[in-house]
Design a protein around this motif. Structure first.
Motif, PDB file in Angstrom:
ATOM      1  N   UNK A   1       0.809  -1.221   0.000  1.00  0.00           N
ATOM      2  CA  UNK A   1       0.000   0.000   0.000  1.00  0.00           C
ATOM      3  C   UNK A   1       0.844   1.273   0.000  1.00  0.00           C
ATOM      4  N   UNK A   2       2.131   1.159   0.392  1.00  0.00           N
ATOM      5  CA  UNK A   2       3.014   2.330   0.369  1.00  0.00           C
ATOM      6  C   UNK A   2       3.753   2.472  -0.960  1.00  0.00           C
ATOM      7  N   UNK A   3       3.557   1.520  -1.859  1.00  0.00           N
ATOM      8  CA  UNK A   3       4.237   1.562  -3.152  1.00  0.00           C
ATOM      9  C   UNK A   3       3.691   2.739  -3.974  1.00  0.00           C
ATOM     10  N   UNK A   4       4.529   3.388  -4.780  1.00  0.00           N
ATOM     11  CA  UNK A   4       4.061   4.509  -5.606  1.00  0.00           C
ATOM     12  C   UNK A   4       2.893   4.151  -6.527  1.00  0.00           C
ATOM     13  N   UNK A   5       2.759   2.879  -6.894  1.00  0.00           N
ATOM     14  CA  UNK A   5       1.672   2.475  -7.779  1.00  0.00           C
ATOM     15  C   UNK A   5       0.355   2.212  -7.037  1.00  0.00           C
ATOM     16  N   UNK A   6       0.389   2.175  -5.705  1.00  0.00           N
ATOM     17  CA  UNK A   6      -0.738   1.658  -4.921  1.00  0.00           C
ATOM     18  C   UNK A   6      -2.027   2.440  -5.129  1.00  0.00           C
ATOM     19  N   UNK A   7      -1.947   3.727  -5.422  1.00  0.00           N
ATOM     20  CA  UNK A   7      -3.151   4.523  -5.574  1.00  0.00           C
ATOM     21  C   UNK A   7      -3.797   4.436  -6.940  1.00  0.00           C
ATOM     22  N   UNK A   8      -3.227   3.648  -7.828  1.00  0.00           N
ATOM     23  CA  UNK A   8      -3.738   3.547  -9.193  1.00  0.00           C
ATOM     24  C   UNK A   8      -4.605   2.299  -9.385  1.00  0.00           C
ATOM     25  N   UNK A   9      -5.400   2.317 -10.443  1.00  0.00           N
ATOM     26  CA  UNK A   9      -6.248   1.164 -10.761  1.00  0.00           C
ATOM     27  C   UNK A   9      -5.584   0.238 -11.767  1.00  0.00           C
ATOM     28  N   UNK A  10      -4.673   0.774 -12.582  1.00  0.00           N
ATOM     29  CA  UNK A  10      -4.024  -0.053 -13.601  1.00  0.00           C
ATOM     30  C   UNK A  10      -2.596   0.431 -13.818  1.00  0.00           C
ATOM     31  N   UNK A  11      -1.841  -0.380 -14.523  1.00  0.00           N
ATOM     32  CA  UNK A  11      -0.435  -0.084 -14.763  1.00  0.00           C
ATOM     33  C   UNK A  11      -0.019  -0.733 -16.067  1.00  0.00           C
ATOM     34  N   UNK A  12       0.990  -0.205 -16.721  1.00  0.00           N
ATOM     35  CA  UNK A  12       1.478  -0.786 -17.965  1.00  0.00           C
ATOM     36  C   UNK A  12       2.717  -1.628 -17.696  1.00  0.00           C
ATOM     37  N   UNK A  13       2.960  -2.570 -18.613  1.00  0.00           N
ATOM     38  CA  UNK A  13       4.076  -3.491 -18.413  1.00  0.00           C
ATOM     39  C   UNK A  13       5.399  -2.760 -18.242  1.00  0.00           C
ATOM     40  N   UNK A  14       5.638  -1.745 -19.049  1.00  0.00           N
ATOM     41  CA  UNK A  14       6.917  -1.033 -19.001  1.00  0.00           C
ATOM     42  C   UNK A  14       7.210  -0.496 -17.606  1.00  0.00           C
ATOM     43  N   UNK A  15       6.169  -0.180 -16.845  1.00  0.00           N
ATOM     44  CA  UNK A  15       6.366   0.393 -15.516  1.00  0.00           C
ATOM     45  C   UNK A  15       6.779  -0.653 -14.484  1.00  0.00           C
ATOM     46  N   UNK A  16       6.487  -1.929 -14.737  1.00  0.00           N
ATOM     47  CA  UNK A  16       6.844  -2.975 -13.774  1.00  0.00           C
ATOM     48  C   UNK A  16       8.018  -3.822 -14.254  1.00  0.00           C
ATOM     49  N   UNK A  17       8.538  -3.539 -15.442  1.00  0.00           N
ATOM     50  CA  UNK A  17       9.569  -4.397 -16.038  1.00  0.00           C
ATOM     51  C   UNK A  17      10.813  -4.511 -15.164  1.00  0.00           C
ATOM     52  N   UNK A  18      11.151  -3.452 -14.425  1.00  0.00           N
ATOM     53  CA  UNK A  18      12.364  -3.465 -13.604  1.00  0.00           C
ATOM     54  C   UNK A  18      12.083  -3.656 -12.118  1.00  0.00           C
ATOM     55  N   UNK A  19      10.844  -3.955 -11.766  1.00  0.00           N
ATOM     56  CA  UNK A  19      10.477  -4.151 -10.368  1.00  0.00           C
ATOM     57  C   UNK A  19      10.986  -5.494  -9.847  1.00  0.00           C
ATOM     58  N   UNK A  20      11.124  -5.585  -8.534  1.00  0.00           N
ATOM     59  CA  UNK A  20      11.492  -6.847  -7.883  1.00  0.00           C
ATOM     60  C   UNK A  20      10.223  -7.682  -7.692  1.00  0.00           C
ATOM     61  N   UNK A  21      10.261  -8.928  -8.136  1.00  0.00           N
ATOM     62  CA  UNK A  21       9.081  -9.789  -8.079  1.00  0.00           C
ATOM     63  C   UNK A  21       9.229 -10.889  -7.023  1.00  0.00           C
ATOM     64  N   UNK A  22       8.119 -11.127  -6.332  1.00  0.00           N
ATOM     65  CA  UNK A  22       7.954 -12.316  -5.494  1.00  0.00           C
ATOM     66  C   UNK A  22       7.104 -13.274  -6.318  1.00  0.00           C
ATOM     67  N   UNK A  23       7.582 -14.477  -6.563  1.00  0.00           N
ATOM     68  CA  UNK A  23       6.880 -15.369  -7.497  1.00  0.00           C
ATOM     69  C   UNK A  23       6.840 -16.800  -6.981  1.00  0.00           C
ATOM     70  N   UNK A  24       5.860 -17.527  -7.477  1.00  0.00           N
ATOM     71  CA  UNK A  24       5.827 -18.966  -7.245  1.00  0.00           C
ATOM     72  C   UNK A  24       6.931 -19.627  -8.055  1.00  0.00           C
ATOM     73  N   UNK A  25       7.319 -20.805  -7.647  1.00  0.00           N
ATOM     74  CA  UNK A  25       8.394 -21.519  -8.337  1.00  0.00           C
ATOM     75  C   UNK A  25       7.954 -21.954  -9.731  1.00  0.00           C
ATOM     76  N   UNK A  26       8.900 -22.203 -10.632  1.00  0.00           N
ATOM     77  CA  UNK A  26       8.541 -22.720 -11.964  1.00  0.00           C
ATOM     78  C   UNK A  26       7.702 -23.991 -11.844  1.00  0.00           C
ATOM     79  N   UNK A  27       6.723 -24.129 -12.737  1.00  0.00           N
ATOM     80  CA  UNK A  27       5.794 -25.257 -12.696  1.00  0.00           C
ATOM     81  C   UNK A  27       4.417 -24.846 -12.248  1.00  0.00           C
TER      82      UNK A  27
END
Length: 296
Positions: free
Chosen positions: A171-197
């Motif tokens: 909720x403190x992220x700069x994007x948090x107040x928006x409803x949508x976002x474009x791929x280019x804006x998240x391309x360099x972000x750090x991701x938490x992801x599920x493992x491959x598979x």
């Protein structure tokens, strides 16, 4: 008129011999003859003509046989239907499903099924989609509730519903107040992801591959709730569907503005492998349950 009399009459008419009919029914010939004699007295007509040791239906007998045969056929089918229903109401179903569906959807599904069929037991498996489909191929599970539609020829697939993929941020992220976002804006972000598979990870990797990039994954896990927990701790962002039953405190969900990203949830089973009566019944219930909007 007794039901047994109709069975004795049918056997005698088909065998055209009282002794053979008695042997077929595992009763004594005198008992069969007495039963048929009583039937004919009740009907007020003779049903057979005797020709030496054999008997043949006469005009009355042929007319009565046509209706008696239909009655007995209905009873035979009713007995078979009850037998099949009894088999369905007992037994065990082995179900593999996505971990995210175990929070709300699968518990509701099993609850609705067991209201009608409380004697059916379940073995439940949760894993990555690839691992579940392999379990299905090996015969370790009857049905697989997964997110992959491009299965191999031996796997049958029934699409049930689709889920939109969202970008989850703290909720403190700069994007948090928006409803949508474009791929280019998240391309360099750090991701938490599920493992491959896992299906969500497959969609994340494909999203970046289609844009000539590679995601910057700093943490990998096996639980959707755990991934959201890392996002809630402001350690990174995630690409996931909304999970029914999970509180979204400290997290905001954003749509991808330049690309609508969805995953299909469906039911898989081995095409030419016979399901048990209980598993077949549960498959029908699952499809009906999801069509009635219970997936939302």
């Amino acid at each position: 008129m007794e039901w047994q009399q109709l069975e004795y009459f049918r056997a005698a008419a088909q065998e055209e011999h009282f002794t053979k009919a008695a042997e077929r029914l595992s009763v004594s010939q005198p008992a069969l003859s007495r039963s048929l004699a009583k039937l004919q007295r009740e009907l007020g007509v003779e049903l057979f003509d005797r020709q030496g040791r054999t008997v043949r239906l006469n005009h009355y007998g042929r007319s009565f046989y046509a209706r008696a045969a239909r009655i007995l056929q209905e009873m035979d089918e009713a007995k078979l239907e009850l037998h099949r229903m009894r088999q369905m109401q007992f037994g065990e179903v082995s179900l593999a499903f996505l971990k995210s569906l175990g929070i709300a959807f699968v518990p509701r599904l099993l609850g609705s099924f067991r209201e009608r069929y409380p004697q059916v037991s379940f073995k439940l498996h949760q894993n990555a989609t690839a691992a579940m489909l392999e379990q299905l191929r090996r015969g370790e599970v009857d049905l697989c509730l997964s997110a992959v539609a491009d299965t191999t020829p031996e796997i049958a697939w029934r699409s049930l519903w689709t889920e939109e993929m969202f970008v989850f941020v703290h909720r403190s992220h700069p994007f948090a107040g928006r409803r949508s976002i474009e791929f280019a804006e998240i391309a360099d972000e750090r991701f938490i992801a599920l493992k491959p598979g896992f299906s969500s990870r497959t969609l994340l990797d494909k999203l970046f591959l289609d844009n000539g990039r590679e995601p910057r994954v700093i943490f990998e896990g096996e639980e959707t709730i755990g991934i959201l927990g890392f996002v809630a701790a402001n350690l990174g962002i995630a690409l996931l569907p909304r999970i029914d039953g999970v509180a979204m405190k400290d997290i905001a969900a954003l749509s991808l503005a330049d690309r609508s990203l969805h995953r299909a949830i469906g039911l898989a089973w081995v095409r030419n492998r016979a399901l048990s009566p209980a598993a077949s019944l549960f498959r029908e219930h699952l499809i009906e349950f999801s069509q009635n909007g219970a997936s939302s």
